[in-house]
Write a protein that holds these residues in place. Structure first.
Motif, PDB file in Angstrom:
ATOM      1  N   TYR A   1       0.802  -1.066   0.037  1.00 51.62           N
ATOM      2  CA  TYR A   1      -0.065  -0.072   0.015  1.00 51.62           C
ATOM      3  C   TYR A   1       0.764   1.091   0.051  1.00 51.62           C
ATOM      4  O   TYR A   1       1.777   1.297   0.851  1.00 51.62           O
ATOM      5  CB  TYR A   1      -1.008   0.033   1.282  1.00 51.62           C
ATOM      6  CG  TYR A   1      -2.029   1.194   0.951  1.00 51.62           C
ATOM      7  CD1 TYR A   1      -2.875   0.854   0.181  1.00 51.62           C
ATOM      8  CD2 TYR A   1      -2.035   2.239   1.767  1.00 51.62           C
ATOM      9  CE1 TYR A   1      -4.196   1.712   0.078  1.00 51.62           C
ATOM     10  CE2 TYR A   1      -2.951   3.270   1.675  1.00 51.62           C
ATOM     11  CZ  TYR A   1      -4.063   3.034   0.852  1.00 51.62           C
ATOM     12  OH  TYR A   1      -4.978   4.004   0.541  1.00 51.62           O
ATOM     13  N   PRO A   2       0.653   2.137  -0.958  1.00 52.61           N
ATOM     14  CA  PRO A   2       1.309   3.415  -0.918  1.00 52.61           C
ATOM     15  C   PRO A   2       1.371   4.273   0.398  1.00 52.61           C
ATOM     16  O   PRO A   2       0.617   4.053   1.191  1.00 52.61           O
ATOM     17  CB  PRO A   2       0.899   4.209  -2.235  1.00 52.61           C
ATOM     18  CG  PRO A   2       0.292   3.329  -3.009  1.00 52.61           C
ATOM     19  CD  PRO A   2      -0.337   2.171  -1.975  1.00 52.61           C
ATOM     20  N   GLY A   3       2.400   5.134   0.240  1.00 49.35           N
ATOM     21  CA  GLY A   3       2.584   5.982   1.382  1.00 49.35           C
ATOM     22  C   GLY A   3       1.667   7.360   1.184  1.00 49.35           C
ATOM     23  O   GLY A   3       0.609   7.481   0.486  1.00 49.35           O
TER      24      GLY A   3
ATOM     25  N   TRP B   1       9.685   4.364  -2.596  1.00 50.01           N
ATOM     26  CA  TRP B   1       8.439   4.045  -3.214  1.00 50.01           C
ATOM     27  C   TRP B   1       7.472   3.978  -2.269  1.00 50.01           C
ATOM     28  O   TRP B   1       6.347   4.355  -2.502  1.00 50.01           O
ATOM     29  CB  TRP B   1       8.501   3.272  -4.268  1.00 50.01           C
ATOM     30  CG  TRP B   1       9.357   3.217  -5.449  1.00 50.01           C
ATOM     31  CD1 TRP B   1      10.395   2.597  -6.051  1.00 50.01           C
ATOM     32  CD2 TRP B   1       9.221   4.317  -6.570  1.00 50.01           C
ATOM     33  NE1 TRP B   1      10.718   3.315  -7.137  1.00 50.01           N
ATOM     34  CE2 TRP B   1       9.918   4.198  -7.500  1.00 50.01           C
ATOM     35  CE3 TRP B   1       8.041   5.579  -6.436  1.00 50.01           C
ATOM     36  CZ2 TRP B   1      10.016   5.043  -8.594  1.00 50.01           C
ATOM     37  CZ3 TRP B   1       8.039   6.033  -7.388  1.00 50.01           C
ATOM     38  CH2 TRP B   1       9.075   6.188  -8.710  1.00 50.01           C
ATOM     39  N   GLN B   2       7.801   3.122  -1.240  1.00 52.13           N
ATOM     40  CA  GLN B   2       6.743   2.814  -0.206  1.00 52.13           C
ATOM     41  C   GLN B   2       6.199   3.960   0.768  1.00 52.13           C
ATOM     42  O   GLN B   2       5.188   3.899   1.279  1.00 52.13           O
ATOM     43  CB  GLN B   2       7.388   2.035   1.130  1.00 52.13           C
ATOM     44  CG  GLN B   2       8.578   2.431   1.719  1.00 52.13           C
ATOM     45  CD  GLN B   2       9.289   1.350   2.729  1.00 52.13           C
ATOM     46  OE1 GLN B   2       8.802   0.357   2.732  1.00 52.13           O
ATOM     47  NE2 GLN B   2      10.299   1.657   2.871  1.00 52.13           N
TER      48      GLN B   2
ATOM     49  N   LEU C   1       2.523  10.124  -7.432  1.00 48.97           N
ATOM     50  CA  LEU C   1       3.516  10.668  -8.237  1.00 48.97           C
ATOM     51  C   LEU C   1       3.268  11.760  -9.278  1.00 48.97           C
ATOM     52  O   LEU C   1       2.294  11.615 -10.039  1.00 48.97           O
ATOM     53  CB  LEU C   1       4.626   9.849  -9.047  1.00 48.97           C
ATOM     54  CG  LEU C   1       5.674  10.101  -9.867  1.00 48.97           C
ATOM     55  CD1 LEU C   1       6.911  10.484  -9.221  1.00 48.97           C
ATOM     56  CD2 LEU C   1       6.003   8.656 -11.043  1.00 48.97           C
ATOM     57  N   VAL C   2       3.836  12.908  -9.368  1.00 45.16           N
ATOM     58  CA  VAL C   2       3.503  14.132 -10.322  1.00 45.16           C
ATOM     59  C   VAL C   2       4.568  14.269 -11.268  1.00 45.16           C
ATOM     60  O   VAL C   2       5.742  14.310 -10.947  1.00 45.16           O
ATOM     61  CB  VAL C   2       3.321  15.467  -9.612  1.00 45.16           C
ATOM     62  CG1 VAL C   2       2.958  16.403 -10.562  1.00 45.16           C
ATOM     63  CG2 VAL C   2       2.434  15.235  -8.429  1.00 45.16           C
TER      64      VAL C   2
ATOM     65  N   HIS D   1      -8.521   5.404  -2.966  1.00 46.81           N
ATOM     66  CA  HIS D   1      -7.009   5.078  -2.950  1.00 46.81           C
ATOM     67  C   HIS D   1      -6.368   3.836  -3.345  1.00 46.81           C
ATOM     68  O   HIS D   1      -5.695   3.541  -4.203  1.00 46.81           O
ATOM     69  CB  HIS D   1      -6.255   5.476  -1.598  1.00 46.81           C
ATOM     70  CG  HIS D   1      -6.134   6.997  -1.672  1.00 46.81           C
ATOM     71  ND1 HIS D   1      -5.605   7.797  -2.558  1.00 46.81           N
ATOM     72  CD2 HIS D   1      -6.464   7.696  -0.614  1.00 46.81           C
ATOM     73  CE1 HIS D   1      -5.571   9.317  -1.963  1.00 46.81           C
ATOM     74  NE2 HIS D   1      -6.151   9.220  -0.867  1.00 46.81           N
ATOM     75  N   PHE D   2      -7.165   2.862  -2.768  1.00 48.41           N
ATOM     76  CA  PHE D   2      -6.984   1.481  -2.843  1.00 48.41           C
ATOM     77  C   PHE D   2      -7.234   1.086  -4.498  1.00 48.41           C
ATOM     78  O   PHE D   2      -6.654   0.159  -4.853  1.00 48.41           O
ATOM     79  CB  PHE D   2      -7.809   0.476  -1.792  1.00 48.41           C
ATOM     80  CG  PHE D   2      -7.201  -0.942  -2.133  1.00 48.41           C
ATOM     81  CD1 PHE D   2      -6.173  -1.463  -1.771  1.00 48.41           C
ATOM     82  CD2 PHE D   2      -8.232  -1.883  -2.351  1.00 48.41           C
ATOM     83  CE1 PHE D   2      -5.841  -2.724  -1.773  1.00 48.41           C
ATOM     84  CE2 PHE D   2      -8.074  -3.284  -2.509  1.00 48.41           C
ATOM     85  CZ  PHE D   2      -6.917  -3.707  -2.151  1.00 48.41           C
TER      86      PHE D   2
END
Length: 360
Positions: free
Chosen positions: A166-168, A231-232, A237-238, A303-304
């Protein structure tokens, strides 16, 4: 006649670690996983290079030449690799010279298409005008392909799919701090969303001016040898780039389940859709800002969902499992074009032993 232990040389002329270097690393890893011997060849020894650490970590052979094309020419006659594959304008020119003087089977990949100046522009012009000398030419986007004189095959950039996580929460920019990457618009975003932390991973000629105008909620992490440790921590990301092919940073982020918000340039529209991220017209900062706002206000369920869709997009069309066989097919086409009576055979048993992270 079949050749199961074929040698592929991946040639580049490089001082830093960027998109081309990441591509070469992923290609070497993918070839080795399929039982195809690969070696990375640096045209020149510029001293410490962060790619070497990555090659050593993954057990990939490499060498640094001391005399450019002359050293490459001598090494080729001593060892006779089956395929020599150039990446980047200087390497491509050297590889095509090797073809011209020795009839070596060669492939050239074109990664970039941004406008250059001075000596770099001259190298780039020679490289594109002489593309037809190579046995097979690969471009990583249709836009780059249009600038290559001669017939080229468009093959996607790719990455190895990572285990799902799961991203931060960080909003991040990852890449070179140069004008074509548009980091100035990332600074503007940080200024607008003053309660949200923004993070820049990278270095480049604009660093000093960007740091001068940066708000207090923007953190510069500097040049990163390996983004896998970061990445975690990233949630979005822009990419406000003015020009792109198919950027490795976007692929790496999405393989980790990180959605991308970007200007619609290059082949990003083949990778990103309304479920896996956001694309807005190039240069339209207002829409870019609105997309970041949507991400900040999204629910955990939303988000998920984007995390799953981002990974799915990479697995479906931009993973090493999908793209490496296309590259190998190009290798075999090059061997046919050069009338070499061998072909590269994929080691299917090796492929079966690889861990799979294909579920989404």
């Amino acid at each position: 006649m079949k050749n199961k232990s074929s040698t592929v040389w991946l040639v580049l002329d490089s001082r830093h670690f960027g998109g081309i270097e990441t591509h070469v690393l992923e290609l070497a890893k993918g070839l080795l996983k399929l039982g195809i011997e690969a070696e990375v060849v640096f045209l020149a020894d510029y001293g410490f290079h962060p790619l070497i650490q990555q090659l050593q970590r993954h057990g990939i052979k490499y060498r640094q030449l001391n005399n450019g094309f002359i050293s490459l020419f001598c090494a080729r006659f001593a060892e006779k690799p089956l395929i020599v594959h150039g990446h980047g304008y200087k390497a491509n020119i050297a590889v095509k010279c090797l073809k011209y003087f020795s009839m070596q089977t060669t492939i050239c990949t074109y990664h970039a298409g941004e406008a250059l100046s001075g000596k770099l522009a001259a190298y780039d012009f020679i490289d594109r005008c002489s593309a037809s000398i190579a046995d097979v030419v690969i471009a990583v986007s249709d836009e780059i392909n249009k600038k290559v004189r001669g017939e080229a095959k468009v093959i996607n950039n790719f990455v190895a799919v990572k285990p799902q996580s799961y991203p931060g929460k960080q909003v991040a920019f990852v890449g070179r701090l140069s004008d074509e990457k548009g980091p100035q618009d990332f600074i503007r975003l940080a200024q607008h969303f003053s309660q949200q932390s923004f993070h820049i991973y990278g270095d480049g000629p604009l660093l000093e001016s960007l740091a001068f105008s940066a708000p207090t909620n923007l953190i510069f992490h500097g040049y990163q040898i390996d983004m896998n440790d970061h990445w975690q921590d990233i949630g979005l990301l822009v990419m406000p780039s003015k020009f792109e092919g198919l950027p490795m940073a976007a692929l790496e982020a999405m393989s980790h389940g990180i959605p991308v918000c970007a200007y619609d340039v290059g082949r990003l529209n083949n990778l990103i859709n309304h479920e896996s991220g956001w694309l807005v017209p190039a240069g339209n900062f207002k829409q870019l800002k609105n997309c970041v706002s949507k991400w900040l206000s999204s629910s955990l369920t939303e988000h998920f969902h984007r995390t799953r869709c981002a990974r799915k997009a990479v697995i479906k069309g931009f993973s090493d499992d999908v793209v490496i066989p296309q590259v190998v097919s190009s290798y075999n086409q090059a061997l046919i074009n050069n009338n070499v009576g061998v072909s590269i055979v994929l080691n299917r048993e090796t492929a079966k032993q690889r861990p799979s992270y294909g579920s989404v």
